[in-house]
Design an enzyme around this catalytic site. Structure first.
Site, PDB file in Angstrom:
ATOM      1  CE  LYS A   1      -3.595   2.009   2.937  1.00  0.00           C
ATOM      2  NZ  LYS A   1      -4.515   1.738   4.053  1.00  0.00           N
TER       3      LYS A   1
ATOM      4  CD  GLU B   1       9.357  -6.100   7.333  1.00  0.00           C
ATOM      5  OE1 GLU B   1       9.016  -4.988   6.836  1.00  0.00           O
ATOM      6  OE2 GLU B   1       9.205  -6.387   8.536  1.00  0.00           O
TER       7      GLU B   1
ATOM      8  CG  HIS C   1      -3.980 -37.265  15.889  1.00  0.00           C
ATOM      9  ND1 HIS C   1      -4.093 -38.574  16.265  1.00  0.00           N
ATOM     10  CD2 HIS C   1      -5.012 -37.004  15.045  1.00  0.00           C
ATOM     11  CE1 HIS C   1      -5.140 -39.103  15.655  1.00  0.00           C
ATOM     12  NE2 HIS C   1      -5.723 -38.173  14.912  1.00  0.00           N
TER      13      HIS C   1
HETATM   14  C1  G6Q Z   1      -2.566  -4.213   8.129  1.00  0.00           C
HETATM   15  C2  G6Q Z   1      -1.365  -3.474   8.401  1.00  0.00           C
HETATM   16  C3  G6Q Z   1      -0.077  -4.111   7.931  1.00  0.00           C
HETATM   17  C4  G6Q Z   1       0.293  -3.812   6.493  1.00  0.00           C
HETATM   18  C5  G6Q Z   1       1.747  -4.195   6.267  1.00  0.00           C
HETATM   19  C6  G6Q Z   1       2.199  -3.949   4.860  1.00  0.00           C
HETATM   20  O1  G6Q Z   1      -3.677  -3.838   8.384  1.00  0.00           O
HETATM   21  O2  G6Q Z   1      -1.523  -2.199   7.927  1.00  0.00           O
HETATM   22  O3  G6Q Z   1      -0.051  -5.502   8.115  1.00  0.00           O
HETATM   23  O4  G6Q Z   1      -0.556  -4.476   5.617  1.00  0.00           O
HETATM   24  O5  G6Q Z   1       2.562  -3.493   7.162  1.00  0.00           O
HETATM   25  O6  G6Q Z   1       2.070  -2.610   4.524  1.00  0.00           O
HETATM   26  P1  G6Q Z   1       2.228  -2.142   3.050  1.00  0.00           P
HETATM   27  O7  G6Q Z   1       1.131  -2.730   2.241  1.00  0.00           O
HETATM   28  O8  G6Q Z   1       2.163  -0.644   3.072  1.00  0.00           O
HETATM   29  O9  G6Q Z   1       3.568  -2.638   2.565  1.00  0.00           O
END
Ligand code: G6Q
Length: 563
Positions: free
Chosen positions: A227, A233, A406
């Site tokens: 996003k 990462e 199990h």
């Molecule tokens: C979810 C969080 C978080 C996010 C990740 C990845 O609700 O906001 O898990 O999705 O940190 O973020 P980006 O999509 O911005 O890389």
């Protein structure tokens, strides 16, 4: 009630905080009534509830949008339900649902609307965000995704050397990974088996190395899903992927456009990375990461199962959205599940919930739900910023059945903790090999054993020596929900995910917390950024952490040969 929560002190809301018209949880009338009611009910056994009401197993069920919920094996009575429903009313749940669907900025700490329901609204629907109907925007992206997916699926979209794409790798983390990987696994049955799908999320280089070790770069497409397009990462893995590709393409930068697409809200960063923004699929700040698997973040899912199946999944989500929005609370699946969860969390002191899908394809569903539930409701202050004096989100965990039987089921059956369980079952198998009755018999057997147990008399009647009786008896009175659907179709998956999304929202409303922010992940991220240069430094860095962190950093540097 858990001691820890009763001892926690509530703090007052801050003067300039957004206000709600809802009294604090402990001051709502239904809370006091539920306290009293709990004292009456806490010692009552499910055996008694069932024997007093022979119709209980038929009555305490709801069926809607093709999903059947049996909630009769819970430690509740009609009075409990009525009080929990009163609590929902007094908590303003109806207003909160309307506010969410209306696009109000209910994510107060980030001043954002929460409109994942718009992602699955049918063409022609109207959902306003800041006065603009977002549904046409949603469908415009879906149409572009469909076009792109079809080009990859038919082989029309080629790699730099003219080879067709045989491997798709989603690079993302958190909400940009868990949804895609869960949905891919869940809907694998419907996927194009000619294409290999992999998911790289961890910044541990092993994740990337293992994902690509047997792949030909000329046949590999990377979807960089982020996003923000700034996540440590994801950007680290994306850069490694770019090097891996360019290494094989003799540094031809033009190859990036054929082998990388992006899913993001940040066109500037996407362009900076070298991805053609014509190959970028957008979404919006009103979609939270953990609520985004049905947005463009689902591009890998769409390539795997095809646009029609993806739209069928959205249809399932939408059916559950409409049910949640319109059904009376006493027949409303997410509301009932949410309230029953609150009952165990805040009165019985249950700290965890086990999610037990009896469907191998749902093997990543518990991991997906962990983020959805725990990132959403793992909060310690109310919307107004006051410290809560009750427990909020429980810990979710689970494994697909029958494997768990199990291993950890022992503790659920005979341990000292109360662990409410959600059993999820499908009437029709996707791989009919004659195992299915055995699988489903185990669902029914487990919920029956958990609820009713086995008394000392029953154990003795089997000729068990006295001393062995305590070991072999089952107290029972362990609660569970059973969720049953027809078959694991794309639509069924959509319904199931939306069921939990809205159940989380219901609980967040009772607890009066912001279920849509995640500030708790920030501190560790910031500290890591500070520590990275200290680990990489060629000279001994000046360390100003606590003595434990300083010592660990020095030891690590020594072991890796930095000093
Ligand atoms: C979810 C969080 C978080 C996010 C990740 C990845 O609700 O906001 O898990 O999705 O940190 O973020 P980006 O999509 O911005 O890389």
């Amino acid at each position: 009630m858990a001691v820890a929560s009763s001892q926690r002190k509530r703090t007052a809301p801050l003067a300039n905080a957004p206000t709600t018209n809802v009294p604090p949880l402990r001051q709502r009338r239904a809370w006091a009534l539920l306290e009293k009611h709990y004292q009456k009910l806490k010692g009552v056994h499910l055996r008694q509830l069932f024997s007093e009401d022979p119709e209980r197993g038929e009555r305490l069920t709801v069926e809607a949008v093709g999903l059947y919920l049996d909630y009769s094996k819970n430690r509740i009575t009609d009075e409990t339900l009525q009080l929990l429903l009163q609590l929902a009313e007094e908590s303003g749940l109806r207003d909160r649902i309307d506010a969410m669907f209306r696009g109000d900025k209910i994510n107060v700490s980030e001043n954002r609307s929460v409109l994942h329901v718009a992602l699955r609204a049918p063409r022609g629907a109207v959902i306003l965000h800041d006065g603009r109907n977002v549904v046409p925007d949603v469908h415009a992206v879906l149409d572009r995704m469909a076009d792109f997916s079809n080009r990859v699926r038919t082989g029309d979209w080629k790699g730099q050397t003219g080879k067709r794409i045989r491997n798709v790798i989603n690079i993302g983390i958190g909400g940009s990974d868990l949804g895609p990987v869960m949905a891919y696994e869940a809907l694998k049955h419907y996927s194009d088996r000619a294409v290999t799908f992999r998911f790289v999320s961890n910044v541990d280089g092993t994740d990337f190395a293992e994902a690509v070790r047997d792949l030909d770069p000329a046949e590999t497409l990377f979807i960089v899903s982020s996003k923000t397009f700034t996540t440590l990462e994801t950007m680290t893995n994306a850069r490694t992927a770019r090097e891996w590709l360019l290494g094989a393409m003799k540094g031809e930068h033009g190859a990036i456009a054929r082998h990388f697409v992006a899913v993001s809200t940040n066109a500037t960063e996407v362009a900076k990375f070298g991805i053609d923004t014509a190959n970028m699929f957008g979404f919006w700040d009103w979609v939270g990461g953990r609520y985004s698997m049905d947005s463009a973040i689902g591009l890998s899912t769409m390539i795997a199962i095809g646009p029609d199946n993806f739209r069928a999944m959205l249809g399932g989500f939408h059916e559950m959205d409409e049910h949640f929005r319109t059904a009376p609370f006493d027949r409303n699946l997410p509301v009932l599940m949410g309230l029953i969860g609150v009952w165990y969390n805040d009165w019985f002191g249950a700290q965890t919930v086990a999610v037990l899908p009896y469907e191998q394809y749902l093997k990543r569903f518990p991991a997906y739900l962990q983020q959805l539930t725990m990132e959403s409701n793992g909060k310690h202050v109310t919307l107004e910023g006051a410290q809560v004096d009750y427990d909020t989100g429980p810990i979710y965990w689970g494994e697909p059945g029958t494997n768990g039987q199990h291993s950890f089921y022992q503790l659920i059956h005979q341990g000292t903790r109360l662990i409410p369980c959600d059993f999820i079952a499908f009437a029709k198998p996707l791989n009919p090999l004659g195992h299915h009755d055995t699988l489903i018999a185990n669902v029914f057997a487990q919920t029956e054993a958990l609820a009713f147990g086995k008394t000392a008399e029953q154990v003795e009647a089997e000729g068990t020596p006295d001393w062995l009786v305590p070991h072999r008896l089952f107290e029972g009175n362990r609660p569970s929900n059973t969720i049953m659907l027809d078959a694991l179709t794309p639509a069924a998956l959509g319904k199931l995910v939306a069921l939990y999304e809205h159940s989380v929202f219901t609980q967040g409303t009772i607890w009066q917390i912001d279920s849509f922010d995640q500030w708790g992940v920030e501190l560790g991220k910031a500290l890591a950024q500070r520590i990275i240069p200290e680990l990489e430094s060629a000279t001994e860095p000046k360390l100003e952490h606590d003595s434990s962190t300083n010592t660990l950093i020095r030891r690590y540097r020594k072991l890796k040969g930095a000093v």
